[in-house]
Design an enzyme around this catalytic site. Structure first.
Site, PDB file in Angstrom:
ATOM      1  N   ARG A 138     -16.415  28.910  -2.571  1.00 51.03           N
ATOM      2  CA  ARG A 138     -17.117  28.189  -3.735  1.00 51.03           C
ATOM      3  C   ARG A 138     -16.122  28.464  -4.863  1.00 51.03           C
ATOM      4  NH1 ARG A 138     -22.479  29.956  -2.287  1.00 51.03           N
ATOM      5  NH2 ARG A 138     -23.593  28.292  -1.440  1.00 51.03           N
ATOM      6  N   LYS A 168      -5.358  19.771 -12.583  1.00 53.62           N
ATOM      7  CA  LYS A 168      -6.107  18.763 -11.742  1.00 53.62           C
ATOM      8  C   LYS A 168      -5.810  18.999 -10.413  1.00 53.62           C
ATOM      9  CE  LYS A 168      -6.397  14.565 -14.515  1.00 53.62           C
ATOM     10  NZ  LYS A 168      -6.111  13.050 -14.550  1.00 53.62           N
ATOM     11  N   GLU A 222       8.057  11.781 -15.417  1.00 56.61           N
ATOM     12  CA  GLU A 222       7.040  12.313 -16.162  1.00 56.61           C
ATOM     13  C   GLU A 222       7.404  12.945 -17.298  1.00 56.61           C
ATOM     14  OE1 GLU A 222       4.207  11.761 -14.998  1.00 56.61           O
ATOM     15  OE2 GLU A 222       4.085  11.921 -12.665  1.00 56.61           O
ATOM     16  N   LYS A 234       2.385  19.336 -22.253  1.00 58.88           N
ATOM     17  CA  LYS A 234       1.301  19.051 -21.587  1.00 58.88           C
ATOM     18  C   LYS A 234       0.191  19.878 -21.697  1.00 58.88           C
ATOM     19  CE  LYS A 234      -0.385  17.885 -16.985  1.00 58.88           C
ATOM     20  NZ  LYS A 234      -0.398  17.513 -15.846  1.00 58.88           N
ATOM     21  N   GLU A 262     -10.763  16.394 -19.169  1.00 57.46           N
ATOM     22  CA  GLU A 262     -10.525  14.900 -19.200  1.00 57.46           C
ATOM     23  C   GLU A 262     -11.819  14.124 -19.668  1.00 57.46           C
ATOM     24  OE1 GLU A 262      -7.087  12.665 -17.288  1.00 57.46           O
ATOM     25  OE2 GLU A 262      -9.068  11.937 -15.849  1.00 57.46           O
ATOM     26  N   ARG A 273      -7.121  13.322 -22.976  1.00 60.45           N
ATOM     27  CA  ARG A 273      -6.302  13.676 -21.915  1.00 60.45           C
ATOM     28  C   ARG A 273      -6.038  12.405 -21.010  1.00 60.45           C
ATOM     29  NH1 ARG A 273      -6.887  18.844 -17.902  1.00 60.45           N
ATOM     30  NH2 ARG A 273      -5.345  18.026 -16.342  1.00 60.45           N
ATOM     31  N   ASN A 295      -2.192   9.428 -18.469  1.00 61.22           N
ATOM     32  CA  ASN A 295      -2.114   8.593 -17.372  1.00 61.22           C
ATOM     33  C   ASN A 295      -1.334   7.104 -17.616  1.00 61.22           C
ATOM     34  OD1 ASN A 295      -4.110   8.972 -14.969  1.00 61.22           O
ATOM     35  ND2 ASN A 295      -5.444   9.541 -16.602  1.00 61.22           N
ATOM     36  N   HIS A 331       0.226   5.186 -14.815  1.00 59.82           N
ATOM     37  CA  HIS A 331      -0.158   5.583 -13.694  1.00 59.82           C
ATOM     38  C   HIS A 331      -1.354   4.762 -13.165  1.00 59.82           C
ATOM     39  CE1 HIS A 331       1.975   9.359 -14.600  1.00 59.82           C
ATOM     40  NE2 HIS A 331       1.450   9.700 -13.484  1.00 59.82           N
ATOM     41  N   HIS A 349      -0.241   4.351  -9.416  1.00 59.79           N
ATOM     42  CA  HIS A 349      -1.165   4.824  -8.360  1.00 59.79           C
ATOM     43  C   HIS A 349      -1.198   3.652  -7.583  1.00 59.79           C
ATOM     44  CE1 HIS A 349      -2.772   8.890 -10.432  1.00 59.79           C
ATOM     45  NE2 HIS A 349      -1.479   8.940  -9.813  1.00 59.79           N
ATOM     46  N   HIS A 369       6.158   9.364  -5.894  1.00 60.65           N
ATOM     47  CA  HIS A 369       5.570   9.071  -7.268  1.00 60.65           C
ATOM     48  C   HIS A 369       6.183   8.868  -8.343  1.00 60.65           C
ATOM     49  CE1 HIS A 369       2.015   9.894  -9.717  1.00 60.65           C
ATOM     50  NE2 HIS A 369       2.742  10.814 -10.354  1.00 60.65           N
TER      51      HIS A 369
HETATM   52  N1  LIG Z   1      -2.158  17.604 -10.696  1.00 60.92           N
HETATM   53  C1  LIG Z   1      -1.317  16.645 -11.660  1.00 60.92           C
HETATM   54  O1  LIG Z   1      -1.592  16.753 -12.851  1.00 60.92           O
HETATM   55  C2  LIG Z   1      -0.389  15.726 -11.052  1.00 60.92           C
HETATM   56  C3  LIG Z   1       0.757  15.390 -12.038  1.00 60.92           C
HETATM   57  C4  LIG Z   1       1.663  14.606 -11.567  1.00 60.92           C
HETATM   58  C5  LIG Z   1       1.814  14.438 -10.132  1.00 60.92           C
HETATM   59  N2  LIG Z   1       1.043  14.948  -9.219  1.00 60.92           N
HETATM   60  C6  LIG Z   1       1.274  14.947  -7.963  1.00 60.92           C
HETATM   61  O2  LIG Z   1       2.058  15.464  -7.322  1.00 60.92           O
HETATM   62  C7  LIG Z   1       2.635  14.871  -6.222  1.00 60.92           C
HETATM   63  C8  LIG Z   1       4.222  14.639  -6.403  1.00 60.92           C
HETATM   64  O3  LIG Z   1       4.707  15.851  -6.418  1.00 60.92           O
HETATM   65  P1  LIG Z   1       6.384  16.086  -6.111  1.00 60.92           P
HETATM   66  O4  LIG Z   1       7.112  14.895  -6.710  1.00 60.92           O
HETATM   67  O5  LIG Z   1       6.797  17.378  -6.517  1.00 60.92           O
HETATM   68  O6  LIG Z   1       6.581  15.841  -4.398  1.00 60.92           O
HETATM   69  P2  LIG Z   1       6.475  16.855  -3.388  1.00 60.92           P
HETATM   70  O7  LIG Z   1       5.575  17.832  -3.323  1.00 60.92           O
HETATM   71  O8  LIG Z   1       6.064  15.859  -1.883  1.00 60.92           O
HETATM   72  O9  LIG Z   1       8.015  17.361  -3.091  1.00 60.92           O
HETATM   73  C9  LIG Z   1       8.866  16.417  -2.757  1.00 60.92           C
HETATM   74  C10 LIG Z   1       9.842  16.933  -1.682  1.00 60.92           C
HETATM   75  O10 LIG Z   1      10.575  18.109  -2.114  1.00 60.92           O
HETATM   76  C11 LIG Z   1      10.302  19.251  -1.257  1.00 60.92           C
HETATM   77  N3  LIG Z   1      10.778  20.285  -2.329  1.00 60.92           N
HETATM   78  C12 LIG Z   1      10.004  20.743  -2.899  1.00 60.92           C
HETATM   79  N4  LIG Z   1      10.746  21.705  -3.672  1.00 60.92           N
HETATM   80  C13 LIG Z   1      11.779  21.837  -3.282  1.00 60.92           C
HETATM   81  C14 LIG Z   1      12.926  22.553  -3.549  1.00 60.92           C
HETATM   82  N5  LIG Z   1      12.808  23.611  -4.588  1.00 60.92           N
HETATM   83  N6  LIG Z   1      14.058  22.474  -2.979  1.00 60.92           N
HETATM   84  C15 LIG Z   1      14.106  21.423  -2.048  1.00 60.92           C
HETATM   85  N7  LIG Z   1      13.110  20.769  -1.578  1.00 60.92           N
HETATM   86  C16 LIG Z   1      11.807  20.941  -2.267  1.00 60.92           C
HETATM   87  C17 LIG Z   1       9.196  18.923  -0.884  1.00 60.92           C
HETATM   88  O11 LIG Z   1       9.070  19.850   0.630  1.00 60.92           O
HETATM   89  C18 LIG Z   1       8.984  17.686  -0.398  1.00 60.92           C
HETATM   90  O12 LIG Z   1       9.647  17.279   0.790  1.00 60.92           O
HETATM   91  C19 LIG Z   1       1.834  13.535  -6.244  1.00 60.92           C
HETATM   92  O13 LIG Z   1       0.719  13.712  -5.206  1.00 60.92           O
HETATM   93  C20 LIG Z   1       1.213  13.278  -7.392  1.00 60.92           C
HETATM   94  O14 LIG Z   1       0.099  12.812  -7.395  1.00 60.92           O
HETATM   95  C21 LIG Z   1      -0.066  15.797  -9.583  1.00 60.92           C
END
Ligand SMILES: NC(=O)c1ccc[n+]([C@@H]2O[C@H](COP(=O)([O-])OP(=O)(O)OC[C@H]3O[C@@H](n4cnc5c(N)ncnc54)[C@H](O)[C@@H]3O)[C@@H](O)[C@H]2O)c1
Length: 373
Positions: free
Chosen positions: A124, A146, A188, A230, A240, A244, A248, A251, A255, A267
């Site tokens: 929980r 999020k 972003e 942010k 949200e 907030r 988006n 997005h 998305h 992404h």
């Molecule tokens: N929660 C939120 O507010 C929010 C905001 C924006 C995006 N997101 C989410 O984030 C995700 C995308 O995140 P991302 O772009 O970080 O992708 P990811 O987490 O898939 O990382 C991208 C790649 O880089 C590798 N990697 C990570 N750190 C590394 C490093 N320091 N050196 C070498 N390789 C590394 C990972 O293993 C992966 O293969 C999406 O799912 C998106 O929906 C969430």
């Protein structure tokens, strides 16, 4: 030097804290903060980060007398799923992690979104610590609470808002990132500029040399500025309910593209296209000037996003996924729109609005003509 930011939100009994610095996860400050939680730690990361930094961090914590065990799952958006969450939960249970557990999520947005969701439901809810390792994670995904997993039908459809106790953004992790990943994070940052900070947008527009050279001071300052942006947005609306939603921007379409491409497009790439198209909608609806639309398009292009949609993508498919967007009401998508660079339209405090279906169709057809290769 470690820079700290405390969030002015109650989540519900603590205020999240963010620490930014070079080698911050090797500092005494890091171990001191973890000890404050009085927990044992499940360190979750993906298969690519584990050999780079995961095993080393597990060893470092053990060396400092902190009880930590590493759990991994395959890297990639495809694994940000209910199945992966369940697999990790089963492993934690098998290792007898109970209510005295804290989760450390070390990785990009995929790891922090998925592990954050897991932390919010495990026993929980157990304390959460984030160590974003991508630029996108540091400037966006790691901040704001999020959490989510994807389903085949819709991106981030199942999740929660669950704030971490601590976020440690260690700039040294950026050095092993590919240019593609740096570009994804840049999408972003451009978004932050477009929604609230014209100065950030124009700084990005004019700093290609520092960006391409991966200048560490430049990236430190970008991570700091974007974290602050942010933080300020989410402090105004931590759960949200209105404002907030400005985050988006780009997005709704972004998305839908990710889902239509079966999560094979990064992404940041999807958001880059989404921002261009949503800027065009803002212009077509009479809000954003033609000149500013053109500037936005050119700045995004200047970072060499590939801006490619696959042949299989159709206007109908994108519309179908847009209707499933979480902001949709009565199955009609709502869009965050720009008044000008650095300012979003408020739409009576909703910060998003429905778009006439003919106009939407017209802009989606333009998108396919422009980006389908
Ligand atoms: N929660 C939120 O507010 C929010 C905001 C924006 C995006 N997101 C989410 O984030 C995700 C995308 O995140 P991302 O772009 O970080 O992708 P990811 O987490 O898939 O990382 C991208 C790649 O880089 C590798 N990697 C990570 N750190 C590394 C490093 N320091 N050196 C070498 N390789 C590394 C990972 O293993 C992966 O293969 C999406 O799912 C998106 O929906 C969430």
């Amino acid at each position: 030097m470690i820079h700290s930011l405390r969030f002015n939100i109650q989540a519900p009994s603590f205020s999240p804290e963010l620490f930014i610095g070079d080698q911050v996860v090797k500092s005494e400050h890091f171990t001191k903060k973890l000890r404050e939680l009085k927990c044992k730690f499940a360190l979750i990361t993906d298969s690519q980060i584990a050999p780079l930094f995961g095993y080393a961090l597990e060893g470092f914590l053990t060396l400092h007398g902190i009880d930590a065990h590493l759990f991994t799952f395959p890297a990639g958006e495809h694994f940000k799923s209910r199945e992966t969450k369940q697999m990790l939960e089963d492993q934690l249970i098998a290792y007898q992690f109970g209510r005295d557990t804290a989760i450390i999520a070390m990785g990009g947005g995929v790891v922090t979104d998925l592990s954050g969701f897991l932390a919010s439901t495990y026993c929980r809810g157990v304390p959460l610590v984030l160590i974003p390792t991508t630029l996108l994670g540091m400037v966006d995904a790691g901040i704001g609470g999020k959490t989510a997993v994807n389903t085949p039908q819709s991106k981030n459809f199942i999740g929660s808002i669950y704030h971490p106790h601590f976020i440690f953004s260690d700039i040294s992790f950026l050095s092993s990132l590919s240019t593609t990943e740096i570009r994804n994070g840049t999408a972003e940052m451009i978004k932050h500029g477009l929604i609230v900070s014209p100065s950030l947008f124009h700084e990005l527009e004019h700093s290609h040399d520092l960006w391409a050279a991966r200048n560490p001071d430049f990236f430190f300052s970008l991570v700091y500025k974007n974290s602050l942006i942010k933080k300020e947005v989410i402090e105004k609306d931590p759960y949200e309910t209105g404002y907030r939603r400005v985050l988006n921007f780009g997005h709704t379409i972004g998305h839908a593209i990710e889902t239509a491409e079966n999560y094979k497009i990064p992404h940041g790439e999807a958001v880059a296209i989404g921002m261009i198209v949503e800027s065009l909608i803002s212009h077509e609806m009479g809000f954003l000037s033609a000149h500013e639309f053109e500037t936005i398009y050119q700045v995004i292009k200047s970072f060499s996003f590939s801006l490619n949609l696959s042949k299989e993508i159709s206007e109908e498919k994108i519309e179908e996924f847009i209707a499933l967007d979480k902001k949709a009401t009565q199955k009609k998508a709502r869009f965050v729109l720009l008044k000008k660079i650095g300012e979003v339209l408020p739409f009576d405090g909703n910060y998003c609005t429905q778009v006439d279906s003919l106009l939407l169709q017209k802009t989606l057809l333009w998108m396919l003509k422009e980006f389908k290769k």
